[in-house]
Motif scaffolding. Structure first.
Motif, PDB file in Angstrom:
ATOM      1  N   VAL A  88      20.333  46.716  42.378  1.00  0.00           N
ATOM      2  CA  VAL A  88      20.119  46.319  43.772  1.00  0.00           C
ATOM      3  C   VAL A  88      19.657  47.519  44.597  1.00  0.00           C
ATOM      4  N   LEU A  89      20.178  48.695  44.271  1.00  0.00           N
ATOM      5  CA  LEU A  89      19.830  49.925  44.995  1.00  0.00           C
ATOM      6  C   LEU A  89      18.570  50.592  44.429  1.00  0.00           C
ATOM      7  N   ASN A  90      17.922  49.908  43.483  1.00  0.00           N
ATOM      8  CA  ASN A  90      16.677  50.406  42.869  1.00  0.00           C
ATOM      9  C   ASN A  90      16.860  51.719  42.126  1.00  0.00           C
ATOM     10  N   VAL A  91      18.051  51.934  41.606  1.00  0.00           N
ATOM     11  CA  VAL A  91      18.321  53.126  40.814  1.00  0.00           C
ATOM     12  C   VAL A  91      18.009  52.879  39.336  1.00  0.00           C
ATOM     13  N   ILE A  92      18.214  51.652  38.889  1.00  0.00           N
ATOM     14  CA  ILE A  92      17.980  51.287  37.502  1.00  0.00           C
ATOM     15  C   ILE A  92      17.497  49.841  37.452  1.00  0.00           C
ATOM     16  N   LYS A  93      16.737  49.510  36.436  1.00  0.00           N
ATOM     17  CA  LYS A  93      16.322  48.118  36.248  1.00  0.00           C
ATOM     18  C   LYS A  93      17.337  47.433  35.345  1.00  0.00           C
ATOM     19  N   TYR A  94      17.876  46.326  35.845  1.00  0.00           N
ATOM     20  CA  TYR A  94      18.924  45.638  35.088  1.00  0.00           C
ATOM     21  C   TYR A  94      18.983  44.181  35.520  1.00  0.00           C
ATOM     22  N   GLU A  95      19.187  43.313  34.557  1.00  0.00           N
ATOM     23  CA  GLU A  95      19.338  41.891  34.842  1.00  0.00           C
ATOM     24  C   GLU A  95      20.769  41.486  34.540  1.00  0.00           C
ATOM     25  N   ARG A  96      21.465  40.974  35.558  1.00  0.00           N
ATOM     26  CA  ARG A  96      22.880  40.619  35.415  1.00  0.00           C
ATOM     27  C   ARG A  96      23.087  39.638  34.262  1.00  0.00           C
ATOM     28  N   CYS A  97      24.183  39.830  33.529  1.00  0.00           N
ATOM     29  CA  CYS A  97      24.496  38.942  32.409  1.00  0.00           C
ATOM     30  C   CYS A  97      24.967  37.571  32.886  1.00  0.00           C
ATOM     31  N   SER A  98      25.900  37.573  33.818  1.00  0.00           N
ATOM     32  CA  SER A  98      26.443  36.316  34.338  1.00  0.00           C
ATOM     33  C   SER A  98      27.191  36.614  35.628  1.00  0.00           C
ATOM     34  N   LYS A  99      27.485  35.569  36.392  1.00  0.00           N
ATOM     35  CA  LYS A  99      28.250  35.758  37.625  1.00  0.00           C
ATOM     36  C   LYS A  99      29.214  34.591  37.800  1.00  0.00           C
ATOM     37  N   GLU A 100      30.495  34.916  37.793  1.00  0.00           N
ATOM     38  CA  GLU A 100      31.543  33.900  37.909  1.00  0.00           C
ATOM     39  C   GLU A 100      31.828  33.552  39.363  1.00  0.00           C
ATOM     40  N   PHE A 101      31.772  34.562  40.249  1.00  0.00           N
ATOM     41  CA  PHE A 101      32.178  34.375  41.635  1.00  0.00           C
ATOM     42  C   PHE A 101      31.020  34.564  42.608  1.00  0.00           C
ATOM     43  N   SER A 102      31.111  33.891  43.735  1.00  0.00           N
ATOM     44  CA  SER A 102      30.297  34.181  44.913  1.00  0.00           C
ATOM     45  C   SER A 102      31.283  34.662  45.967  1.00  0.00           C
ATOM     46  N   PRO A 103      31.355  35.958  46.203  1.00  0.00           N
ATOM     47  CA  PRO A 103      32.446  36.510  47.015  1.00  0.00           C
ATOM     48  C   PRO A 103      32.515  35.951  48.426  1.00  0.00           C
ATOM     49  N   LYS A 104      33.734  35.662  48.856  1.00  0.00           N
ATOM     50  CA  LYS A 104      34.000  35.186  50.206  1.00  0.00           C
ATOM     51  C   LYS A 104      34.734  36.286  50.984  1.00  0.00           C
ATOM     52  N   GLU A 105      34.460  36.356  52.270  1.00  0.00           N
ATOM     53  CA  GLU A 105      35.106  37.378  53.083  1.00  0.00           C
ATOM     54  C   GLU A 105      36.508  36.951  53.480  1.00  0.00           C
ATOM     55  N   ILE A 106      37.442  37.870  53.337  1.00  0.00           N
ATOM     56  CA  ILE A 106      38.803  37.663  53.822  1.00  0.00           C
ATOM     57  C   ILE A 106      38.859  38.074  55.290  1.00  0.00           C
ATOM     58  N   LYS A 107      39.187  37.129  56.148  1.00  0.00           N
ATOM     59  CA  LYS A 107      39.224  37.410  57.587  1.00  0.00           C
ATOM     60  C   LYS A 107      40.618  37.854  58.048  1.00  0.00           C
ATOM     61  N   LYS A 108      41.638  37.361  57.359  1.00  0.00           N
ATOM     62  CA  LYS A 108      43.011  37.728  57.718  1.00  0.00           C
ATOM     63  C   LYS A 108      43.817  37.878  56.441  1.00  0.00           C
ATOM     64  N   ALA A 109      44.560  38.974  56.340  1.00  0.00           N
ATOM     65  CA  ALA A 109      45.323  39.232  55.126  1.00  0.00           C
ATOM     66  C   ALA A 109      46.705  39.779  55.458  1.00  0.00           C
ATOM     67  N   ILE A 110      47.637  39.527  54.570  1.00  0.00           N
ATOM     68  CA  ILE A 110      48.985  40.076  54.657  1.00  0.00           C
ATOM     69  C   ILE A 110      49.234  40.888  53.388  1.00  0.00           C
ATOM     70  N   TYR A 111      49.672  42.145  53.575  1.00  0.00           N
ATOM     71  CA  TYR A 111      50.034  43.002  52.454  1.00  0.00           C
ATOM     72  C   TYR A 111      51.550  43.177  52.513  1.00  0.00           C
ATOM     73  N   LEU A 112      52.242  42.389  51.722  1.00  0.00           N
ATOM     74  CA  LEU A 112      53.689  42.255  51.826  1.00  0.00           C
ATOM     75  C   LEU A 112      54.393  43.347  51.022  1.00  0.00           C
ATOM     76  N   ASP A 113      55.286  44.093  51.683  1.00  0.00           N
ATOM     77  CA  ASP A 113      56.057  45.148  51.025  1.00  0.00           C
ATOM     78  C   ASP A 113      57.528  44.760  50.976  1.00  0.00           C
ATOM     79  N   ALA A 114      58.230  45.342  50.013  1.00  0.00           N
ATOM     80  CA  ALA A 114      59.654  45.056  49.849  1.00  0.00           C
ATOM     81  C   ALA A 114      60.460  45.611  51.019  1.00  0.00           C
ATOM     82  N   ARG A 115      61.379  44.809  51.512  1.00  0.00           N
ATOM     83  CA  ARG A 115      62.262  45.240  52.597  1.00  0.00           C
ATOM     84  C   ARG A 115      63.542  45.883  52.066  1.00  0.00           C
ATOM     85  N   VAL A 116      63.837  45.654  50.772  1.00  0.00           N
ATOM     86  CA  VAL A 116      65.054  46.189  50.156  1.00  0.00           C
ATOM     87  C   VAL A 116      64.747  46.599  48.716  1.00  0.00           C
TER      88      VAL A 116
END
Length: 318
Positions: free
Chosen positions: A227-255
């Protein structure tokens, strides 16, 4: 005429690959590095792996790509640090640098007069990041983590840099991309202090180094280099189409206590759903954790024991 590239004691001339160890200032610590100086002009890309020494798929990906990429196929330059935290890798210490018990990811841009983690970050910032156009820090779930493939972009950088990061993120084969509000991480520091588009990618986990995950990682990195034109390469496969996370919680242990997790990465969860619980050594429940909103699990801790402040679960919604 295309110029040679020198990093510390290692120099690669045009159409040449150079490998070796660079010293970390006045210490005995060394990092294995490969410099691939392409045949043609183009962008310079930095890839680091092993900031956390037990995140194996990223480390193996870096080692194999460094061996396999031919300078004659490159427009520009690729700098690969195979393992940043060599001590953590060799001693199997999750997340931290054994010598000072610091998380290298959290000490950027570093300090040449600090402890070993600070010095490593200082060298990466001043000897590596300062020489590149794009930076990718490749990670994976540590010994105690499992996750669904996702990545983070530096939300606190200048708008132009953030936009470039998001556009690149969309080309990765991951389920989600999420903003990071940290200002002192590897990629966030690069984007904020050096205005370099940077991403942190997560794939793998639980101390495993599965060949299929390494192959997916390599496919992803080679595709981004294309994509950055550094190398020529054809992707093998793609499982995901990434979605943006708009809100997230990173839960830590309280005890402190014995952690039982009831959810898995990629699982859809509902508001109020029980995520896990912590019990004492006699099996008595001392704390319970619930989802604050409908979302998807990004990663969770699989370790049975956790200390107060340890990460438990991360979940987010688009």
């Amino acid at each position: 005429m295309k110029k040679e590239i020198s990093i510390c004691n290692i120099t690669a001339k045009p159409d040449q690959k150079a490998q070796g160890f660079i010293n970390i200032l006045d210490t005995e610590t060394k990092m294995p590095i490969t410099i691939i100086n392409g045949k043609k002009e183009g962008k310079t890309v930095l890839i680091t792996a092993g900031v956390h020494g037990c995140e194996y798929p990223g480390i193996r990906t870096a080692i194999e790509l460094a061996k396999e990429i031919n300078p004659q196929d490159i427009s520009g330059n690729i700098i690969i640090v195979h393992v940043v935290n060599t001590a953590g890798f060799e001693k199997r210490r999750a997340a931290i640098m054994p010598e000072d018990n610091k998380n290298i990811l959290r000490v950027f841009p570093g300090d040449g007069n600090g402890t070993i983690s600070d010095k490593i970050a200082h060298v990466i910032t001043n000897e590596l990041i300062s020489k590149v156009d794009y930076y990718f820090d490749i990670h994976g779930g540590d010994l105690h983590e499992e996750l669904i493939p996702h990545l983070y972009y530096p939300a606190k950088a200048d708008e132009e840099v953030v936009n470039k990061c998001i556009e690149i993120a969309k080309h990765f084969n991951v389920a989600y991309y999420a903003p990071s509000n940290n200002i002192n991480g590897t990629f966030t520091s690069a984007a904020i202090n050096k205005n370099i588009p940077s991403l942190l990618i997560e794939r793998g986990g639980c101390g495993l180094c599965k060949e299929e995950e390494v192959n997916l990682y390599k496919d992803d990195i080679l595709n981004i280099l294309s994509v950055l034109n550094v190398i020529k390469y054809e992707r093998c496969s793609k499982e995901f189409s990434p979605k943006e996370i708009k809100k997230a919680i990173y839960l830590d242990a309280r005890v402190d206590g014995c952690w039982t997790c009831f959810v898995k990465p990629g699982q859809a969860i509902k508001k109020g759903e029980k995520l896990g619980e912590i019990s004492d050594y006699f099996g008595n429940i001392i704390d319970t954790y619930y989802a604050e909103f409908d979302s998807t699990v990004l990663y969770n801790t699989v370790a049975y024991y956790v200390s107060k402040g340890n990460s438990l679960v991360a979940y987010g919604r688009s």
